[in-house]
Design a protein around this motif. Structure first.
Motif, PDB file in Angstrom:
ATOM      1  N   ALA A 151       7.056  16.211   9.430  1.00 13.63           N
ATOM      2  CA  ALA A 151       6.041  16.231  10.164  1.00 13.63           C
ATOM      3  C   ALA A 151       4.761  15.757   9.681  1.00 13.63           C
ATOM      4  CB  ALA A 151       5.909  17.653  10.943  1.00 13.63           C
ATOM      5  N   PRO A 152       4.484  14.522   9.738  1.00  9.05           N
ATOM      6  CA  PRO A 152       3.265  14.046   8.854  1.00  9.05           C
ATOM      7  C   PRO A 152       2.003  14.387   9.220  1.00  9.05           C
ATOM      8  CG  PRO A 152       4.265  12.358  10.146  1.00  9.05           C
ATOM      9  CD  PRO A 152       5.225  13.305  10.582  1.00  9.05           C
TER      10      PRO A 152
ATOM     11  N   VAL B 174       1.016  -1.127  -0.040  1.00 10.11           N
ATOM     12  CA  VAL B 174      -0.220   0.114  -0.034  1.00 10.11           C
ATOM     13  C   VAL B 174       0.760   1.389   0.050  1.00 10.11           C
ATOM     14  CG1 VAL B 174      -1.885   1.279   0.921  1.00 10.11           C
ATOM     15  CG2 VAL B 174      -1.669  -1.171   1.228  1.00 10.11           C
ATOM     16  N   TYR B 175       0.612   2.292  -0.919  1.00 13.29           N
ATOM     17  CA  TYR B 175       1.423   3.479  -1.208  1.00 13.29           C
ATOM     18  C   TYR B 175       0.680   4.542  -0.424  1.00 13.29           C
ATOM     19  CZ  TYR B 175       4.870   0.714  -3.867  1.00 13.29           C
ATOM     20  OH  TYR B 175       5.923   0.103  -4.534  1.00 13.29           O
ATOM     21  N   TYR B 176       1.574   5.482  -0.034  1.00 15.09           N
ATOM     22  CA  TYR B 176       0.861   6.445   0.818  1.00 15.09           C
ATOM     23  C   TYR B 176       2.068   7.696   0.617  1.00 15.09           C
ATOM     24  CZ  TYR B 176      -0.986   2.915   3.959  1.00 15.09           C
ATOM     25  OH  TYR B 176      -1.623   2.177   4.639  1.00 15.09           O
ATOM     26  N   CYS B 177       1.178   9.096   0.692  1.00 14.53           N
ATOM     27  CA  CYS B 177       1.965   9.951   0.473  1.00 14.53           C
ATOM     28  C   CYS B 177       1.872  10.737   1.777  1.00 14.53           C
ATOM     29  CB  CYS B 177       1.767  10.858  -0.783  1.00 14.53           C
ATOM     30  SG  CYS B 177       0.349  11.543  -0.616  1.00 14.53           S
ATOM     31  N   ASN B 178       2.924  11.622   2.124  1.00 15.99           N
ATOM     32  CA  ASN B 178       2.969  12.607   3.353  1.00 15.99           C
ATOM     33  C   ASN B 178       3.826  13.538   3.290  1.00 15.99           C
ATOM     34  OD1 ASN B 178       1.924  13.404   5.694  1.00 15.99           O
ATOM     35  ND2 ASN B 178       1.448  11.149   6.370  1.00 15.99           N
ATOM     36  N   LEU B 179       3.797  14.425   4.244  1.00 17.63           N
ATOM     37  CA  LEU B 179       4.794  15.615   4.499  1.00 17.63           C
ATOM     38  C   LEU B 179       5.883  15.226   5.100  1.00 17.63           C
ATOM     39  CD1 LEU B 179       1.938  16.901   4.235  1.00 17.63           C
ATOM     40  CD2 LEU B 179       2.783  18.714   5.699  1.00 17.63           C
TER      41      LEU B 179
END
Length: 114
Positions: free
Chosen positions: A100-101, A92-97
């Motif tokens: 500091a997510p 499962v692929y996620y994006c985030n900052l």
């Protein structure tokens, strides 16, 4: 707080390609670094690629030369172009900052069949 929605996953054969998208609910132009992560069953989430506001990129060794991360600040979207996919890319692929997510989205499933 920005919300992130990933899309574009699917089932592909070994050697195939997919392009993932991450749409943010707010502007990402002021966010310095964004990244794509993945989590395979039974494994910890790991960073796949990251991109700065200026477009500088870094990749994990296991995707270097096969994946390309990009961002379109005007569309508040981050992309992950994945080529030469392998069964071990299944996750499962996620994006985030970074660092500091924001709250994690639902992710998008990528399954690579052998």
């Amino acid at each position: 707080q920005v919300q992130l929605v990933e899309s574009g996953g699917g089932l592909v054969q070994t050697g195939g390609s997919l392009t993932l998208s991450c749409a943010a609910s707010g502007s990402i132009s002021s966010i310095n670094v964004m990244g794509w992560y993945r989590q395979a069953p039974g494994k910890q989430r790991e960073l796949v690629a990251r991109i700065t506001r200026g477009g500088n990129t870094n990749y994990a060794d296991f995707v270097k030369g096969r994946f390309t991360i990009s961002r379109d600040n005007a569309k508040n979207t981050v992309y992950l172009q994945m080529n030469s996919l392998k069964p071990e890319d299944t996750a499962v692929y996620y994006c985030n900052l970074i660092p500091a997510p924001a709250p994690w989205g639902q992710g998008t499933q990528v399954t690579v069949s052998s």
